[in-house]
Design a protein around this motif. Structure first.
Motif, PDB file in Angstrom:
ATOM      1  N   GLY A 288     -11.737   1.331  -6.551  1.00 14.71           N
ATOM      2  CA  GLY A 288     -10.513   1.114  -5.793  1.00 14.71           C
ATOM      3  C   GLY A 288      -9.436   2.141  -6.115  1.00 14.71           C
TER       4      GLY A 288
ATOM      5  N   HIS B 260       0.803  -1.214   0.000  1.00  7.30           N
ATOM      6  CA  HIS B 260       0.000   0.000   0.000  1.00  7.30           C
ATOM      7  C   HIS B 260       0.839   1.269   0.000  1.00  7.30           C
ATOM      8  CE1 HIS B 260      -3.076   2.930   1.532  1.00  7.30           C
ATOM      9  NE2 HIS B 260      -3.798   2.258   0.657  1.00  7.30           N
TER      10      HIS B 260
ATOM     11  N   LYS C 174     -14.538   8.002  -6.054  1.00  6.41           N
ATOM     12  CA  LYS C 174     -14.422   7.378  -4.737  1.00  6.41           C
ATOM     13  C   LYS C 174     -14.930   8.300  -3.641  1.00  6.41           C
ATOM     14  CE  LYS C 174     -10.879   4.736  -2.217  1.00  6.41           C
ATOM     15  NZ  LYS C 174     -10.719   5.473  -0.945  1.00  6.41           N
TER      16      LYS C 174
ATOM     17  N   CYS D 116     -16.266   0.191   2.816  1.00  5.44           N
ATOM     18  CA  CYS D 116     -15.241  -0.851   2.673  1.00  5.44           C
ATOM     19  C   CYS D 116     -15.769  -2.137   3.303  1.00  5.44           C
ATOM     20  CB  CYS D 116     -13.954  -0.433   3.368  1.00  5.44           C
ATOM     21  SG  CYS D 116     -13.283   1.156   2.828  1.00  5.44           S
TER      22      CYS D 116
ATOM     23  N   ALA E  55     -10.088  -3.998   2.569  1.00  2.00           N
ATOM     24  CA  ALA E  55     -10.303  -2.608   2.168  1.00  2.00           C
ATOM     25  C   ALA E  55     -11.210  -2.483   0.948  1.00  2.00           C
ATOM     26  CB  ALA E  55      -8.959  -1.934   1.881  1.00  2.00           C
ATOM     27  N   HIS E  56     -11.225  -3.516   0.105  1.00  2.00           N
ATOM     28  CA  HIS E  56     -12.003  -3.459  -1.133  1.00  2.00           C
ATOM     29  C   HIS E  56     -12.523  -4.831  -1.515  1.00  2.00           C
ATOM     30  CE1 HIS E  56     -11.165   0.691  -2.215  1.00  2.00           C
ATOM     31  NE2 HIS E  56      -9.887   0.498  -1.937  1.00  2.00           N
TER      32      HIS E  56
ATOM     33  N   ASP F 250     -15.848  -2.415   7.010  1.00  2.00           N
ATOM     34  CA  ASP F 250     -16.864  -1.613   7.704  1.00  2.00           C
ATOM     35  C   ASP F 250     -18.271  -2.187   7.537  1.00  2.00           C
ATOM     36  OD1 ASP F 250     -15.128   0.404   8.686  1.00  2.00           O
ATOM     37  OD2 ASP F 250     -15.081   1.340   6.703  1.00  2.00           O
TER      38      ASP F 250
ATOM     39  N   GLY G 123     -16.679   5.059   4.561  1.00  3.81           N
ATOM     40  CA  GLY G 123     -15.496   4.563   3.862  1.00  3.81           C
ATOM     41  C   GLY G 123     -15.246   5.140   2.485  1.00  3.81           C
ATOM     42  N   HIS G 124     -16.307   5.399   1.714  1.00  2.88           N
ATOM     43  CA  HIS G 124     -16.116   5.879   0.341  1.00  2.88           C
ATOM     44  C   HIS G 124     -15.119   4.979  -0.398  1.00  2.88           C
ATOM     45  CE1 HIS G 124     -18.449   9.442   1.311  1.00  2.88           C
ATOM     46  NE2 HIS G 124     -17.684   9.631   2.361  1.00  2.88           N
ATOM     47  N   CYS G 125     -15.469   3.721  -0.534  1.00  5.85           N
ATOM     48  CA  CYS G 125     -14.509   2.722  -1.010  1.00  5.85           C
ATOM     49  C   CYS G 125     -14.688   2.264  -2.458  1.00  5.85           C
ATOM     50  CB  CYS G 125     -14.548   1.501  -0.090  1.00  5.85           C
ATOM     51  SG  CYS G 125     -13.549   1.737   1.395  1.00  5.85           S
TER      52      CYS G 125
ATOM     53  N   HIS H  68     -14.607  -3.549  -6.902  1.00  4.32           N
ATOM     54  CA  HIS H  68     -14.099  -2.181  -6.811  1.00  4.32           C
ATOM     55  C   HIS H  68     -12.926  -1.980  -7.764  1.00  4.32           C
ATOM     56  CE1 HIS H  68     -15.595  -1.718  -2.346  1.00  4.32           C
ATOM     57  NE2 HIS H  68     -16.570  -1.997  -3.211  1.00  4.32           N
TER      58      HIS H  68
ATOM     59  N   GLN I 268      -5.314  -5.324  -1.354  1.00 10.07           N
ATOM     60  CA  GLN I 268      -6.282  -4.534  -0.600  1.00 10.07           C
ATOM     61  C   GLN I 268      -7.526  -5.346  -0.261  1.00 10.07           C
ATOM     62  OE1 GLN I 268      -4.548  -2.192   0.742  1.00 10.07           O
ATOM     63  NE2 GLN I 268      -6.001  -0.545   0.272  1.00 10.07           N
TER      64      GLN I 268
END
Length: 229
Positions: A145, A60, A112, A119, A192-193, A122, A140-142, A197, A187
């Motif tokens: 990606g 990351h 995003k 995510c 995270a995704h 979450d 999160g606004h995920c 995504h 991710q």
């Protein structure tokens, strides 16, 4: 049929097919997303690899930093071309390259920031012995990606060099696919995704590149083969 006609007919087919597959088979948080992310979750819905060093730092942070350094090289080459005549023949390619990278990653960032998709980490709520998915979660606004976008942004290299340096063009295409998917999958392993995504990220960036290439195609016809980076 000219190269231009063949190429854009192929791109229309690729984009249409890709959109259809994503829309029908990869809805966000759909069956495939949940199935593919399941191996990286424990029985309470947590992601044990969320803070794994190789995924959270190496992938990351450091891999992303290396790619940003590559993009900065193109920016510096473009700026230096105004001072050193040896770099002037590459000015268009360098400027277009960094410009499309910035446009592509910025578009993903904007999408995003406006997305209501949370995510995966979450969206899980633990129970006494299990967990369930909270699909109403919006933190999160995920989507799409953002991290994978740094890798997929290399798609621009394929379009920049396809007419003048085919081998280099294919290198950028495969590098974008490999790095984009690897960065995106890492991710996903962290929670995270979802895979969808990152697939939508690839589709959006490819679309941006096709539209820009169509706009500047005649300019690329006049591009001369320049020394390699």
């Amino acid at each position: 049929m000219s190269d231009q006609q063949r190429f854009f007919i192929l791109q229309f087919f690729i984009l249409t097919l890709g959109f259809s597959i994503l829309w029908l088979l990869f809805p966000v948080a759909g069956t495939l997303d949940l199935h593919l992310i399941q191996p990286y979750m424990d029985r309470t819905g947590h992601f044990p690899l969320k803070r794994d060093w190789a995924l959270a730092e190496l992938n990351h942070r450091y891999v992303k930093d290396i790619l940003i350094a590559v993009y900065l090289i193109y920016l510096l080459k473009w700026a230096a071309s105004y001072k050193w005549t040896a770099l002037k023949p590459q000015r268009w390619q360098s400027g277009y390259f960094i410009g499309l990278v910035l446009i592509s990653t910025s578009c993903i960032g904007i999408l995003k920031s406006q997305s209501g998709h949370a995510c995966p980490w979450d969206m899980t709520l633990a129970t006494v012995h299990d967990f369930f998915w909270d699909f109403s979660a919006t933190a999160g606004h995920c989507f799409p990606g953002g991290h994978a976008a740094t890798g997929f942004a290399l798609f621009v290299g394929y379009f920049v060099y396809r007419l003048t340096e085919p081998k280099r063009a294919w290198f950028y295409l495969f590098a974008a696919l490999i790095l984009g998917f690897v960065m995106g999958w890492a991710q996903m392993m962290r929670g995270a995704h979802f895979l969808s995504h990152n697939l939508w990220t690839a589709w959006v960036i490819w679309l941006i590149n096709v539209l820009a290439y169509a706009l500047f195609y005649k300019r690329f016809l006049g591009t001369q083969i320049s020394p390699k980076l």
